[in-house]
Design an enzyme around this catalytic site. Structure first.
Site, short mmCIF file in Angstrom:
data_model
loop_
_atom_site.label_atom_id
_atom_site.label_comp_id
_atom_site.label_asym_id
_atom_site.label_seq_id
_atom_site.Cartn_x
_atom_site.Cartn_y
_atom_site.Cartn_z
N TYR A 1 -8.71 26.96 -34.65
CA TYR A 1 -8.23 25.84 -33.81
C TYR A 1 -8.75 24.53 -34.36
CZ TYR A 1 -6.68 29.08 -30.10
OH TYR A 1 -6.04 30.04 -29.38
N PHE B 1 -6.84 23.36 -37.48
CA PHE B 1 -5.47 22.93 -37.23
C PHE B 1 -5.43 21.62 -36.42
CE2 PHE B 1 -4.09 27.56 -37.78
CZ PHE B 1 -3.74 27.33 -39.10
N LYS C 1 0.69 16.05 -38.16
CA LYS C 1 1.52 16.97 -37.39
C LYS C 1 1.63 16.49 -35.93
CE LYS C 1 0.05 21.10 -35.90
NZ LYS C 1 -0.30 22.55 -35.88
N GLU D 1 3.93 24.93 -30.53
CA GLU D 1 3.65 24.93 -31.98
C GLU D 1 3.35 26.36 -32.39
OE1 GLU D 1 0.11 23.05 -33.35
OE2 GLU D 1 -0.86 22.97 -31.41
N GLU E 1 5.66 33.83 -37.27
CA GLU E 1 4.64 34.14 -36.25
C GLU E 1 5.30 34.40 -34.90
OE1 GLU E 1 1.40 31.32 -36.54
OE2 GLU E 1 1.11 31.76 -38.67
#
Lengths: 657, 657
Positions: free
Chosen positions: B345, B348, B354, B457, B466
Site C-alpha cells: 500500500y 502504491f 496516478k 483502482e 487482477e
C-alpha cells in the site's frame, strides 16, 4: 464381423465401420448395421439441430441434451465396442460469428462429456474449417487435459492438393498468402497446438481423387486410426460392382498394414441389383435404417473392402515374430561394458542368413589366402575375436571344409560365461585339435602368434555403435601386415523420418536424457522422408598415421517436392558392412540382406520435432566423439531451423569402453 | 579508469577496453594500456603461430603451450579484472580441411582451459566463418557444459547488410540459397545450437557503416557484453580529432544504457598531432606496445568515447529507484485471494501522478453529474470499492472540494487490516460525517443505497489481470442505472519482444509451469519488434445481455522488413484505461502516462522461442478463460509456426476469484 482372418494380424484393421446419420433410435441403428456386416458405427450422439444458445432462451433451467439414446438403452460394452461418437459437424470454433463460436464450444464440450460418460473408445471431431484453427485446437486441448482414455480423432480430408502436383514457384507464394491446400498442414498445426497429445489421432477421408504417393506416405508416420472411404470414391467393375482404383487399393493395403480401420461413408451409388432389393437410383441419399429384409445397402462396399483384406499375403513368420517389437524402443546393448545373457546369444545364433554370409566371406578369404596347391600344406591362422558361444567358429570350420583349407582357430572371448559354453561346444564337436579358446578381452590379449584372418561380429544397428572400431583397433596388433579382417569395412546410414509414435514414447519419460538417447527399434509406423545417406565409415585393418575413430559429417537431405511439408521426429539409422570383397551384410533398406533378423534399425530422436516446409533442404550434423572411457554421438540440425546440439559431452547417452 | 561518473550508473558500460595483438610480455601490455587510460585489454593468450598438429610432430611429449605469460606473472585479480582472453582468430572449426578443423578444436579447448585456469571473466571467440557453423557451435557447447563462471563472447560483425536495405523479393531467395547476409542470423543459429546458454554472450564489431536502425535494435534483447569499435569507423572533426556519426553515437549511447562495454580496436588512423608524438601516417598498423613516453596512441578514441559517456543525462530518480527491478521477473499480485501488505500500500500510495489523474476524472464526473445550480443541494453518492488505506477517498474529497460539490462516500474494503488504517485516517482527517467505512467484499456487500459514482483502482499491469471485471460486475449491482464507473473502460495491449535474459530466467526453473506464467517485470534488455496492439477491452457499467468476461482474440503482427529475421521470446503486455471521458491512465508505451510508477509491464513467455523469418507475419491467439473459482489466460502462436497452447485449463497460472 471382421473382414477376414489373416494369419498373425491381431490389429484393429480387421474391423470395418460405417458412418451413419443421426437417429434417436440408436439400438436400431446398431442392430441394422451390425447385422449388415459392419463391426461398428460412427454415429452422431446428439441431435444436430440442437444449439445451446436457443435452449437457454426456451427452457426453464431443466434442459436435457437431445441425445440419440440414454446410456441405459445399450449395454456399456455395446456402447464402447460398437460406437464411435461423431461430434456435430456444424460446429465452427473459429467462426467470426461469436454466438456460433460460443455455441460450438459448449456443444463440443457437452458432446465429448456425454461420449466420455458412455465410455466410448473414440469420438470423431469434424475437420477444421480454416487453416487458422487456433480456437478449435485450444478447446480440444483443454478437453484432452481432462478426458479419460477416450481418443479424439480429428477428421482430415485427403483431398487432391494442387500444391502437391504443382512444383511451380507460385505454390510457395500461395502458402504464404495464407491459403492452405495441404490437409496434412492442418493436422500438423492442430497437433502442435495440442502438443502431440497421445489421445489426439487422425481419421482421414478417402475421396475419389488422391494426392501424390509421397504426400500420402507422410500419414504412415502419424497416428491415423481410421480411413473413411466414401462410396463415390469407388469405381464400377464390369459386373456393375464397386471396386477401387489401383492407387486407392494400394493406399487401403497400406492402412491395413498400419492398423488403420476402414469406415464406409455415403450412400449406395452403384446400381447393384440384388434379390429382395428395390432398384435404387444412384441419386438416392438414403442409407438410413429401414426395416428392410436382406442385405445392408452398403454391403457391396464392405464386401469389396473385405476382399482386399483377404487378398493380402499372410504375414511371414519372421514378421509375425517381430510384431511385438514394432515401434517399441529398446536401449542399445552395451556388449563391452556388460556381458550378454544366454538368451541373447541364443536369439542371435539363430540368424542363419547372417552366418551364411560370414561363411561365404571366409571361404573367399581362404581361397585368396591359400592357392589350391598349398591347400594341404598351409595352415591359415584364423582368430575369432568376440567368439561368444561359437557360431563364427562353426562358420569358419565349415568354410575350411568347403574350401579344403586347413585352419588353426583362436576363439577369443571376454565373457567368462560364454567361454563355458564354448568349451563344451568344442569338446562336443571334437574340435580340440583345431580350436584354442582364449578367455580374454581382445584389446589386451597377448597373442602367441599373428593371424592371417581376424573374424568378428561386433557390429551394432548403426555399425560402429557397439564399438567395433575400438575393439578391432585392439585386435589389429596381432594381425599379420597383409592379414584380412572380416568385416573389412562398414558404414552407418541415416534418413529423416516422421515417427509421431516414437516421439511420444520418448516424450513420455519427461526428461532430457531420453531425447538424447539412440534406440534400437523395429520401425513400422514411420514415414521415410528421403533416401538414407552414408554417414561414418570404418575400415579394417587401418594403418593410417592419422587414424582416429572420431568422426564428423554434415549431410543434406532433400524431401521430394510432391511430399509437401513434413515433420521430422528424428533420424532412422542403419548400417551396411562389407565382410570380404563382394560379400556384404546390412540393414540399409535399399540393400538390406534379406531374411536377416539380428538387427533392428536405430533411432535418433529430436528434442523438438522439426517442421520442414515444402522444398526446404534439411542440414544435419552427426559427430562420433571419443574419450578415454566412453564413445558417444552428438547430433543437431541447422536447416531449416537450428536445433540444440543433442547429447553434448555424452551427458545423456554413451557407450562404455 | 572509468569513462566517467554518471549518477546511478553502476553498470559495466563505464569501463572501456582495448583490443591488442599477441605479445609474450603481458605485464608490459597491461601496464601500457592501463596507464593509457583503458580499463582492460582484450588480448590473445597463446602465440597465434602455434598449431597443435605441428607440435605433436616435433615434441618429445613435453610440449608447453606458448602462452603470453605464466599465471604467476600477473596477480589473479589482475588477470581477472583487466584481461579478456582473445581466442586465436585463425581457428576454423567448420573448415573442409580436416587437419585445420582438428587443430582448431584442440586449440580452442586448450585456450579456454588456460583462460579458465587464469580465472578470466570472459573470452572472445572469433566470428564463425560460414553460416553453417555446426561444428564450431558443437565444440563451444561442449565447453559451455563444463566451464566455470567464465563467459564466452562470440564476436559478431555488425556489417551493413544488403539484405536489410533491400526489400525486393530477391533478398528472400538469396537467403534460401544459403547466403546469409545478416550477422544476427549467425548469432541466432549459434546460440540455438548452444541452447541459449547463459554464459554464451555476444561481442559486436562496430564498423564504419551500420545496418538499419531496426535491425540494430534486435541486439538490445540479446546478451551483448561488448561493442568493439574500430578506429576506422570514426570520422574526423574540424580539428582533426576522431568523432562518430550521429547514428554511431546513438548506437553507442544505446549500448551504454544496456551495460555494454566499449572496446577500441585498430590502429591510429587520425592524424592527431600531439606533444611527444611522432607524426604517424594513417597507414600505420602499429598499436603495439612501445616504450614511448606520453599518451597512448588510441587515447583520442578513448577520450571521444568518454566524452559521449559523460554527455549523457544523469538517470532520473525514478529510473534509479527502478534499476534493481530491471528485467527481474515478479509473480503478479493476487489481490483478491491474498491481502496486500502495508509495504505494498505504502509504495502504491506514493504514485501522485496516478491519484492526480483519478482526481481529474472524479472532478469531471462530479461536474457532469451535478450542475452548478444544484451544487449546494445535491449530495453525490460516491463509492470507493477497494478503498485500501484511503488514497482514492482522499482524491474524491479533494475533487469535491475543487468542484464545490457535496459528497457522501462509502469506502468499501475487504482487507480487514487495511480497514484499520482507513479508520484512523478518517478520524485523523475529520471525515467521519462524509465517509462511511464498509468492511466487506464488494462482490457480496448489501449496499444501503445506490451510487452515482463508483471509483476503483483494481487494474493490473495487463488491465483485467487482477480481476477488475469480475469485481466491478459485483459492484455494478449498487450503481444507479445512469451511474458512472471510474474507470469506465480499459484495454490490454501486447507486442512481440526479443528478451533472451527473461527467457533464460524462466528456463532456469526447469519446469513447464514457469513457461506458462505471466510475470510483472520492468522491461529493459528487450527489443520491441512491432508496435503493440489492443487485445481485450472491458467497459463499466456493462448491461449487455450476453455479458461475459471471457475473451478471445487473434492478432497479426508485422515486423518491419528492415528488421530482418527476429526471435520472439514472448509478449510484453500493457494496459490503457479511460478513467472518465478524456482522462486516461496507462502504461502502453506509445501513450503511457508520464512519471507513473505503479505498474511495470507484464510478460507472457513462449515455451520455445519463436524464430520469425524476415517478412513473415506473426499470428498470435490469447484467451481469457473463466471458471467458477478462477480466471486464467491461455496463449499460443500459429504463424510462422505453431506453438503449443500455453497454460491449458489454467494448469500453470491462474488468478483466484
Amino acid at each position: 464381423m471382421p473382414l477376414g482372418q489373416r494369419v498373425g494380424d491381431k490389429s484393429d484393421s480387421r474391423y470395418c465401420g460405417v458412418e451413419t446419420e443421426f437417429d434417436y433410435d440408436m439400438p436400431q441403428v446398431l442392430t441394422f448395421n451390425l447385422s449388415g456386416g459392419f463391426d461398428f458405427v460412427m454415429a452422431p450422439l446428439i441431435d444436430p439441430s440442437y444449439r445451446p444458445s436457443s435452449v437457454k432462451k426456451e427452457a426453464d433451467g431443466s434442459s436435457v441434451l437431445p441425445a440419440a439414446a440414454s446410456d441405459l438403452i445399450l449395454s456399456p460394452s455395446q456402447w464402447s465396442s460398437h460406437v464411435v461418437g461423431k461430434i456435430s459437424s456444424w460446429i465452427d470454433l473459429d467462426s467470426e460469428d461469436e454466438e456460433l463460436r460460443l455455441d460450438s464450444e459448449i456443444t463440443l464440450k457437452q458432446e465429448i462429456a456425454w461420449a466420455s460418460h458412455l465410455s466410448l473408445q473414440a469420438c470423431l471431431l469434424p475437420p477444421p474449417r480454416t487453416a487458422s484453427c487456433g480456437n478449435y485446437a485450444r478447446c480440444v486441448n483443454q478437453i484432452l487435459q481432462g478426458v479419460n482414455n477416450m481418443q479424439l480423432w480429428l477428421r482430415v480430408p485427403l483431398e487432391k492438393s494442387e500444391l502437391m502436383d504443382d512444383d511451380s514457384v507460385n505454390a510457395k507464394n500461395d502458402l504464404q498468402s495464407g491459403r492452405m491446400f495441404d490437409a496434412w498442414e492442418l493436422w500438423n498445426s492442430f497437433r502442435l497446438l495440442c502438443e502431440h497429445h497421445t489421445q489426439l489421432c487422425a481419421a482421414v477421408d478417402i475421396l475419389s481423387t488422391l494426392p501424390s504417393v509421397n504426400s500420402l506416405a507422410r500419414w504412415f508416420g502419424e497416428p491415423v486410426r481410421a480411413a473413411i472411404v466414401h462410396t463415390n470414391s469407388f469405381l464400377t467393375n464390369a459386373k456393375g460392382y464397386p471396386c477401387l482404383s489401383k492407387r486407392h487399393q494400394k493406399l487401403i493395403m497400406g492402412f491395413f498394414n498400419h492398423s488403420v480401420q476402414i469406415v464406409i461413408s455415403g450412400s449406395l451409388v452403384h446400381n447393384v441389383s440384388q434379390e429382395g432389393y428395390e432398384d435404387l437410383s444412384s441419386n438416392s441419399n438414403d442409407n438410413h435404417i429401414e426395416d428392410m429384409p436382406g442385405q445392408h445397402l452398403l454391403r457391396p462396399y464392405l464386401d469389396y473392402v473385405a476382399y482386399l483384406y483377404q487378398r493380402m499375403d499372410p504375414l511371414p513368420e519372421q514378421e509375425r515374430f517381430e510384431l511385438g517389437y514394432r515401434d517399441f524402443l529398446q536401449s542399445p546393448l552395451q556388449p563391452l561394458m556388460d556381458n550378454l545373457e544366454a538368451q541373447t546369444y541364443e536369439t542371435f545364433e539363430k540368424d542363419t542368413v547372417k552366418y551364411n554370409q560370414y561363411q561365404r566371406a571366409i571361404c573367399k578369404a581362404l581361397l585368396d589366402r591359400v592357392p589350391d596347391e598349398e591347400a594341404l600344406t598351409t595352415r591359415t591362422v584364423l582368430m575369432v575375436v568376440g567368439a561368444g558361444r561359437g557360431p563364427l567358429v562353426r562358420a569358419s570350420l565349415q568354410a575350411a571344409e568347403e574350401t579344403g583349407r586347413k585352419l588353426k582357430v583362436y576363439a577369443v572371448e571376454k565373457n567368462p560365461n560364454a567361454v563355458v559354453t564354448l568349451h563344451s561346444l568344442i569338446k562336443l564337436e571334437g574340435w580340440e585339435a583345431i580350436v584354442s579358446i582364449v578367455s580374454s578381452d581382445m584389446r589386451c590379449w597377448d597373442a602367441p602368434e599373428r593371424a592371417d584372418i581376424v573374424v568378428s561380429e561386433l557390429l551394432g544397428s548403426f555399425g560402429d555403435n557397439e564399438l567395433s572400431p575400438e575393439c578391432l583397433d585392439g585386435a589389429q596388433r596381432f594381425l599379420k601386415p597383409d592379414g584380412i579382417s572380416i568385416p573389412s569395412s562398414y558404414t552407418s546410414f541415416i534418413e529423416p523420418v516422421t515417427a509421431a509414435k516414437l516421439y511420444n514414447d520418448v516424450k513420455s519419460h519427461r526428461d532430457l536424457a531420453h531425447f538424447e538417447t539412440a534406440y534400437v527399434v523395429k520401425l513400422h509406423r514411420i514415414a521415410r522422408l528421403a533416401p538414407s545417406q552414408p554417414l561414418f565409415s570404418f575400415k579394417h585393418p587401418e594403418y593410417s598415421a592419422k587414424k582416429s575413430n572420431q568422426r564428423y559429417k554434415k549431410l543434406h537431405f532433400e524431401i521430394p517436392l510432391d511430399t509437401g511439408s513434413a515433420m521430422v521426429h528424428g533420424f532412422a539409422g542403419y548400417f551396411d558392412a562389407t565382410l570380404y570383397r563382394d560379400v556384404h551384410l546390412g540393414i540399409e533398406p535399399s540393400m538390406a540382406t534379406p531374411n536377416m533378423f539380428s538387427w533392428f534399425p536405430i533411432f535418433f530422436p529430436l528434442r523438438t520435432p522439426l517442421y520442414v516446409p515444402r522444398g526446404s533442404p534439411i542440414e544435419v550434423h552427426f559427430w562420433r566423439c571419443c574419450a578415454s572411457a566412453k564413445v558417444w554421438y552428438e547430433w543437431c540440425v541447422t536447416s531449416p531451423s537450428p536445433s540444440p546440439v543433442h547429447n553434448s559431452n555424452g551427458r545423456s547417452y554413451w557407450v562404455g569402453l
